[in-house]
Design an enzyme around this catalytic site. Structure first.
Site, PDB file in Angstrom:
ATOM      1  N   GLU A  76       0.813  -1.222   0.000  1.00 12.08           N
ATOM      2  CA  GLU A  76       0.000   0.000   0.000  1.00 12.08           C
ATOM      3  C   GLU A  76       0.840   1.262   0.000  1.00 12.08           C
ATOM      4  OE1 GLU A  76      -4.251  -0.908   1.986  1.00 12.08           O
ATOM      5  OE2 GLU A  76      -2.574  -0.688   3.372  1.00 12.08           O
ATOM      6  N   GLU A 316      -6.672  18.696  38.356  1.00 13.80           N
ATOM      7  CA  GLU A 316      -7.553  19.844  38.557  1.00 13.80           C
ATOM      8  C   GLU A 316      -6.795  21.143  38.740  1.00 13.80           C
ATOM      9  OE1 GLU A 316     -10.123  18.781  41.731  1.00 13.80           O
ATOM     10  OE2 GLU A 316     -11.627  17.949  40.404  1.00 13.80           O
TER      11      GLU A 316
END
Lengths: 588, 109
Positions: A76, A316
């Site tokens: 490919e 956080e």
């Protein structure tokens, strides 16, 4: 079971399929050592699953780590494209090709340029492959993607019989081959290649869940060998593919008896006086604002002060923010960071998928080699995947950490109002210890309490303790537990004052009583003394009177005698003086 | 089988100005398929391109490195190197019509 006689030894080696390690992180663990050696393996999956990369990594790692040269036959992509594509993962195909470790052969077949006339076979492909294999003594072969042939060559019947022959031929050559193929709609591959490659089939998959794409790998079939049958997430990172159950298939971590302090003496006391076990996993849950990060930072500071390396994953807050905030309660983290004992790693959970997070964390853990890892909070990380993925991730993370005897602390944000036990039940079973932080609301204030929900393998307190945060850090005190429930904060203080007052009153009463008794006793003593004095006086009086009487009698006698002499008394008066002294004696 | 060149005597040249066709026949060993293919190709050329073609037979068993250059997969394969553009026909060339289409004979005219 086979009998244990020596004659059966060859049979045993025959059952033990020789494996060809791929060197791909995690894949060898799942397959129990690698792909079947000397046999073809089919790797199938849809577009963008990473088939070519997996195959290329198999070759590159083979050449670099296992000294097994390989041939890549690409149908490919051109050599240039391939080299460029895998260069992003740090694979130097060009260099390996120059060092004769890898041969890349780009096979280009264009249907429009090829006209078929009559019978043909694929001997040309065999020759090319054979030539490439022989030129470097290849042990590994990759055919990527063979199915292109179906599109570019006519007469499927010939092609099929030739492919069957090809796989046979590869086996005879003794090379370990990886053949990639497109996923079909109904079958594993579009053209049913799995019919021919029956030894090992690996399925790759790329799914999107909640906008987050995750790649999965599953060993569909592995003839003659045990293998993990689950779907395992994998990702393509900077160092190639890593399949993520790095050590998840086993549950045999070494354990340590060593205990490590939490940095909060009172919490240590609640845990049998010594803190958590080294290498255990600790869950810290609580609603927002209950002080999870503070407890975690305390733990981090305590460990770093002992000279241990601490890795703090924050999802956080930024590192600077944590350092500043913790400074306000007296935790000085900045010097520890400077000394290289504490390292922060902050990332937004939504930055990338769960697997990528996990891989990043693994990489950080493997490079920093921490003794303690803190994940704050695990819940926001888990939100970036589905529940089962999240749990799987935590399992893998804990397994990985436990394998290295790393103590891990996970904070977990629970939703206010929900029963925390329920939402966390999935995760809690993975944890060795679970400390719960809670809010108590009342008296117009909000107070924090802390208790140990579980701590495997140690005696721990069942008491709820109040948890105070001041500028000097954390203090854990006994909460007041009475008939009216648990009292915290000002209510606890008020209750304390009340109790103190009661005690004081009691003390005062006792003192009063004491004084009274003392007084009475004094009075009694005084009475006794005065009575004694009276008695003494009377006795003295008596003696005085007796003496007086004696003296007066004597004087009387003497007088009488004298007067008798004077009066020349008769015999009668002589008798009297004798009788009187006798009477005196009786009186005394 | 050796790589051999079949050169047709130039006496039967229909158009001396035209360049000769260059055809390569790739085979692997002397299998019935390759023998048939060569015979078919020769027969075809003799009837359509007399004197205007050159066939090179390449045996990949002896020169495997040549397979890469012309992107050979199937055997036998005929590659028309000249005239341009390059054309490839696979098979034993037993199907004449397909061979005609494949070689695009109009160009020879």
């Amino acid at each position: 079971m086979i009998t244990k006689s020596n004659g059966h030894l060859p049979e045993k080696s025959a059952t033990q399929l020789p494996k060809c390690p791929t060197g791909i992180q995690g894949l060898d663990e799942i397959t129990g050592g690698g792909l079947p050696r000397g046999r073809p393996t089919l790797v199938c999956g849809g577009a963008g699953c990473g088939k070519t990369l997996l195959a290329a990594e198999f070759l590159v790692r083979g050449a670099v780590q296992f000294d097994e040269p390989g041939v890549l036959m690409a149908f490919e992509e051109t050599v240039k494209e391939l080299t460029a594509n895998v260069a992003s993962l740090g694979f130097d195909l060009g260099g390996l090709a120059r060092r004769k470790m890898i041969v890349i052969d780009y096979v280009h077949v264009e249907r429009s340029e090829v006209q078929a006339s009559g019978d043909y076979d694929l001997e040309g492909l065999f020759v090319r492959l054979g030539y490439a294999i022989d030129s470097i003594g290849a042990k590994r072969v990759v055919l990527d993607t063979l199915e292109v042939l179906f599109a570019s060559l006519p007469n499927e019947a010939i092609l099929r019989s030739e492919l069957r022959r090809l796989f046979r031929w590869l086996k005879d050559k003794g090379v370990t081959a990886v053949i990639t193929a497109e996923r079909g709609r109904e079958s594993l591959t579009r053209h049913g290649l799995e019919e021919y490659v029956s030894d090992c089939v690996i399925l790759l998959d790329h799914r999107v869940n909640d906008q987050i794409a995750t790649r999965h790998l599953r060993v569909v079939k592995y003839r003659g060998a045990m293998h993990g049958t689950n779907e395992f997430p994998f990702l393509i990172g900077e160092e190639g593919i890593s399949v993520l159950p790095i050590t998840s298939l086993s549950l045999n971590h070494k354990v340590s008896d060593e205990r490590i302090a939490t940095g909060i003496p009172r919490l240590d006391a609640m845990l049998g006086g010594k803190g958590f076990f080294r290498g255990s996993s600790i869950l810290l849950t609580g609603t927002s604002g209950t002080g999870k990060t503070i407890v975690a930072a305390n733990f981090a500071q305590a460990a770093a002060r002992r000279g241990e390396r601490v890795l703090y994953f924050s999802f956080e807050e930024s590192p600077d923010q944590i350092i500043r905030n913790m400074h306000s309660i007296g935790l000085r983290l900045a010097p520890l960071v400077k000394r290289g004992l504490l390292r922060f790693h902050s990332a937004r959970p939504s930055l990338y998928g769960l697997e990528m997070h996990l891989a990043t964390m693994f990489r950080e853990i493997n490079t920093f080699k921490p003794h303690v890892v803190i994940i704050d909070p695990i819940t926001s990380l888990m939100d970036s995947g589905t529940d089962s993925e999240g749990k799987g991730m935590v399992t893998r993370l804990i397994d990985h950490l436990k394998g290295g005897q790393v103590t891990s602390l996970f904070t977990s944000l629970t939703q206010g109002g929900h029963a925390p036990q329920q939402s966390e039940s999935a995760m809690s079973s993975l944890m060795d210890a679970w400390v719960l932080l809670q809010d108590f609301e009342g008296n117009g204030e909000r107070n924090r309490v802390l208790y140990v929900l579980k701590a495997r393998g140690m005696a721990h307190s069942n008491q709820i303790r109040e948890f105070l945060i001041s500028d000097r850090g954390i203090d854990v005190v006994d909460a007041y537990i009475g008939v009216s429930g648990v009292l915290t904060g000002s209510a606890r203080v008020a209750q304390g004052a009340l109790e103190k007052a009661a005690v004081l009153a009691g003390q005062q009463e006792a003192a009063q009583l004491q004084r009274e008794v003392e007084r009475k006793r004094g009075a009694l003593d005084r009475k006794i003394n005065s009575l004694r004095a009276d008695h003494k006086m009377e006795a003295m009086e008596l003696r005085r009177i007796a003496e007086q009487v004696g003296t007066s009698t004597l004087m009387l006698t003497t007088e009488r005698t004298a007067s008798g002499i004077l009066r020349q008394a008769d015999a009668k008066s002589v008798v009297h003086p004798r009788a009187r002294p006798r009477m005196e004696k009786e009186n005394k | 089988m050796k790589a051999k060149t079949e050169k047709i005597p130039a006496t039967v040249k229909p158009r001396p100005a035209a360049k000769p066709w260059q055809l390569r026949l790739y085979v692997v060993d002397e299998t019935p398929k390759s023998v048939t293919a060569l015979a078919n190709l020769k027969r075809f050329c003799e009837s359509h391109l007399k004197g205007l073609y050159r066939i090179t037979v390449i045996d990949l068993l002896k020169q495997p490195q040549l397979a890469k250059g012309d992107q050979i997969l199937a055997i036998p394969t005929v590659v028309r190197r000249l005239p341009k553009p390059m054309r490839t026909i696979i098979g034993n060339l037993s199907h004449l019509e397909n061979l005609l289409v494949g070689l695009d004979l109009n160009r020879a005219a």
